[in-house]
Write an enzyme that holds these catalytic residues in place. Structure first.
Site, short mmCIF file in Angstrom:
data_model
loop_
_atom_site.label_atom_id
_atom_site.label_comp_id
_atom_site.label_asym_id
_atom_site.label_seq_id
_atom_site.Cartn_x
_atom_site.Cartn_y
_atom_site.Cartn_z
N ARG A 1 1.38 -5.79 -4.95
CA ARG A 1 1.37 -6.68 -3.79
C ARG A 1 1.81 -8.10 -4.12
NH1 ARG A 1 -0.52 -4.57 0.84
NH2 ARG A 1 -1.99 -2.85 0.74
N GLY B 1 0.82 -1.22 0.00
CA GLY B 1 0.00 0.00 0.00
C GLY B 1 0.85 1.26 0.00
N ARG C 1 -3.26 8.12 2.04
CA ARG C 1 -2.06 7.34 1.73
C ARG C 1 -1.10 8.03 0.77
NH1 ARG C 1 -3.32 1.13 0.69
NH2 ARG C 1 -3.81 1.97 -1.35
N ASP D 1 -0.02 1.99 8.51
CA ASP D 1 -0.65 1.29 9.64
C ASP D 1 0.14 1.44 10.94
OD1 ASP D 1 -2.25 0.52 7.59
OD2 ASP D 1 -1.95 -1.62 7.80
N MET E 1 -8.36 3.54 8.26
CA MET E 1 -7.48 2.49 7.76
C MET E 1 -6.51 1.99 8.83
SD MET E 1 -5.96 2.56 3.96
CE MET E 1 -6.97 1.81 2.70
N ASP F 1 4.68 -7.70 5.56
CA ASP F 1 4.71 -8.82 4.62
C ASP F 1 5.84 -8.64 3.58
OD1 ASP F 1 2.63 -10.28 5.74
OD2 ASP F 1 1.09 -9.23 4.57
N LYS G 1 7.98 0.76 5.76
CA LYS G 1 6.87 1.56 5.24
C LYS G 1 5.55 0.97 5.71
CE LYS G 1 4.36 -0.01 2.62
NZ LYS G 1 3.50 -0.75 1.72
N THR G 2 4.60 1.74 6.10
CA THR G 2 3.18 1.41 6.18
C THR G 2 2.49 2.47 7.02
OG1 THR G 2 1.42 -0.10 6.81
CG2 THR G 2 3.43 -0.32 8.11
P1 FBP Z 1 0.69 -1.95 3.65
O1 FBP Z 1 0.67 -2.83 4.87
O2 FBP Z 1 1.14 -2.64 2.43
O3 FBP Z 1 1.46 -0.69 3.91
O4 FBP Z 1 -0.80 -1.48 3.33
C1 FBP Z 1 -1.61 -1.01 4.34
C2 FBP Z 1 -2.98 -0.61 3.86
O5 FBP Z 1 -3.03 0.76 3.56
C3 FBP Z 1 -4.00 -0.99 4.94
O6 FBP Z 1 -4.20 0.05 5.83
C4 FBP Z 1 -5.21 -1.37 4.11
O7 FBP Z 1 -5.97 -2.35 4.77
C5 FBP Z 1 -4.61 -1.95 2.87
O8 FBP Z 1 -3.37 -1.31 2.70
C6 FBP Z 1 -5.47 -1.74 1.65
O9 FBP Z 1 -4.91 -2.44 0.59
P2 FBP Z 1 -5.11 -2.11 -0.93
O10 FBP Z 1 -4.27 -0.92 -1.22
O11 FBP Z 1 -4.59 -3.30 -1.63
O12 FBP Z 1 -6.55 -1.83 -1.15
#
Ligand code: FBP
Length: 554
Positions: free
Chosen positions: A145, A81, A428, A205, A250, A176, A202-203
């Site tokens: 991903r 993400g 994001r 979250d 999120m 991951d 990075k994230t």
């Molecule tokens: P990462 O763990 O890859 O940083 O992504 C986090 C995130 O933004 C979460 O908060 C959310 O649940 C998910 O990505 C959404 O995924 P996508 O971008 O595939 O819709």
């Protein structure tokens, strides 16, 4: 893309570096600490990571390091993400490489890890980098991903890296993706290759951290963006005094974003998934918590309020967690036959003999459009895509039902009118805050120093983050230090342990000391928009989470 005045101004911003990296490139030495252990399951991990387990922590200091002027070829991947600041990690890495040796080359792998597998690259030149400095998004090379999982994918990754003559691959990703980076580092060593692998945390979250990785990048900007929006809704709610806003935020699993936004804005209700799991609250109990605040406020004539809901909540409510676990296993085991069933009714029937009766009854009791969301495609790591489950709507429906029953019993006399919101993608790709711009640039620069120093299987690390940037401490943390073994996608796998909200941690304690007051009274706090220009106390302030975790006042 047309360029805004802010973007033009942000191009001029010079990210701040820690003192150990800010001077001449020939004055950066590395200090090696003690050997490390994994977060848990040490024996199993030692066996899986025979060649890369337990390396020492490293810190950069002043001194001499002849390696930094070597000509290098490095490939960089943006994985998973989007998170504000990704472009600055690449800019920091690029500037480090070019300061070390102007002949060094930086390749960007296109579209995430699949770019490495399929050898899809572009050479990142100074002009390209300059067009992305201090901007949000991952559009410089795109993200994806794809998980590097099969023996063929590992072999193809090595082949690409060899073909390009790379010294190192940098993976900018979450838990991951960095698990993948650790496996790739081990694989390259096992194959006798000296191509290094370095990760960057990075994230948005905020769940990729330990005592040496104080924060993942993007968390700061995303929380500030959501807090601005929540604050605006609060002002609106307090002006019209007629709506309850249910806001899902999120954060795939951990509630760090929701908790930080709660500390910033002081809502009436903030659900914290980790607490709900610890206390084993049922879905009904969660609905009661929300209704308690609505009733208390209605008694005073306040028929409005704000509820914050973490995105991952459903996976922490015991009966729903159990349901999701059974669904994941059943769908993974019989993937082919399940994928052929298209209607929800038929899927339910198919599942009736493959999951427990209690889980089946729960799934059947959900409104069909929400039940269907539990059965949508898993992500490549086997996870339910929680961002697509409309928990905020599920809770509104259940709250309405409960309030209706209470009204009939004369226990509630208010009016309930609500709106559901989901703030996720909005945060994001925001322009990174000064904090994220500085932090990311420093992470990228540190990644360069780790590579030039010949290290592999490390996560770039910059800590002491509540101090001014010059006092930040840069270095590297071995990836295996963050790992444990978990049950994923029907099997036991080595993974980076998610850092969840801790019940005895500073941020949660600060929240619990105030939440009863917030539930009954209107204590809204409106933080306003991120400021990029102005005094440091306005523009450079780190998150409350970071301050409270480090025992600082907020
Ligand atoms: P990462 O763990 O890859 O940083 O992504 C986090 C995130 O933004 C979460 O908060 C959310 O649940 C998910 O990505 C959404 O995924 P996508 O971008 O595939 O819709």
């Amino acid at each position: 893309m047309d360029i805004s005045a802010l973007q033009k101004a942000r191009y001029q911003y010079k990210p701040k570096l820690p003192a150990s990296l800010a001077g001449s490139i020939s004055d950066i030495a590395i200090e090696t600490g003690a050997a490390t252990e994994s977060a848990a399951d040490q024996d199993k991990l030692k066996d899986i990571f025979k060649l890369s387990y337990g390396k020492p922590l490293v810190t950069f200091t002043g001194g001499k390091n002849a390696n930094l002027s070597r000509e290098l070829k490095v490939g960089v991947i943006l994985s998973g993400g989007q998170a504000p600041g990704g472009h600055n990690v690449i800019a920091g890495l690029y500037d480090g490489l070019k300061n070390g040796n102007p002949n060094s080359t930086l390749y960007g792998f296109l579209g995430g890890p699949s770019g490495l597998i399929d050898n899809k690259t572009k050479i990142l030149t100074g002009d390209i980098i300059d067009a992305y400095r201090n901007t949000g998004g991952f559009d410089i090379i795109g993200s994806g991903r794809t998980k590097i999982e099969t023996p063929q994918q590992f072999a193809a990754s090595l082949e690409t890296a060899k073909k390009l003559g790379l010294n190192a691959v940098v993976v900018i990703g979450g838990d991951d993706s960095n698990t993948n980076a650790a496996l790739l580092a081990e694989y390259f060593l096992k194959e006798g290759s000296d191509i290094q692998v370095i990760g960057c945390p990075k994230t948005i979250d905020g769940d990729l951290k330990n005592q040496y990785i104080e924060a993942s990048f993007g968390f700061d900007t995303a929380c500030k963006t959501y807090s601005e929006l929540i604050g605006n809704l609060m002002r609106d709610a307090n002006s019209a005094k007629k709506y309850w806003h249910f806001i899902k935020l999120m954060g795939r699993a951990a509630s760090h974003i929701t908790l930080e936004c709660a500390l910033q804005t002081q809502p009436n209700v903030c659900l914290v998934s980790e607490e709900i799991e610890t206390r084993q609250y049922s879905l009904d109990r969660v609905v009661d918590i929300i209704c308690d605040s609505i009733i208390k406020r209605a008694d005073k004539g306040d028929n409005f309020g704000i509820v914050l809901i973490p995105e991952g909540l459903v996976e922490f409510i015991p009966e729903i967690k159990h349901l999701i676990g059974e669904l994941n296993d059943a769908i993974a085991r019989y993937e082919e036959s399940f994928s052929k069933i298209t209607s929800f009714i038929d899927q339910l029937y198919w599942l009736s003999s493959r999951i427990s009766e209690a889980s089946y009854r729960l799934l059947d009791s959900l409104p069909p459009d929400i039940g269907m969301e539990f059965l949508m495609d898993r992500d490549p790591h086997g996870n339910v895509q929680v961002s697509r489950i409309e928990t905020e709507k599920l809770l509104i429906g259940m709250v309405e039902k409960k309030l209706h029953a209470l009204k009939k019993a004369n226990a509630y006399k208010g009016k309930f009118s609500s709106f559901a919101h989901f703030f996720g993608y909005e945060g994001r790709c925001a322009f990174p805050s000064n904090f994220d711009s500085d932090y990311c640039y420093s992470l990228g620069y540190s990644a360069f120093v780790l590579i030039a120093s010949g290290l592999t299987g490390y996560l770039s690390s910059v800590r002491n983050l509540t101090a001014p940037a010059r006092e930040w401490i840069a270095g590297g943390v071995p990836l295996t230090m963050l790992m444990n073994i978990e049950h994923r996608h029907g099997a036991q796998k080595p993974v980076i342990k998610k850092a969840l909200v801790e019940m005895d941690g500073g941020p949660f304690k600060a929240f619990t000391s105030m939440r009863d007051t917030w539930a009954a009274q209107t204590c809204f706090r409106v933080p306003g928009a991120i400021q990029y220009f102005g005094p440091p106390e306005v523009c450079d302030e780190p998150t409350f989470t970071l301050k409270l975790e480090q025992g600082k006042e907020i």
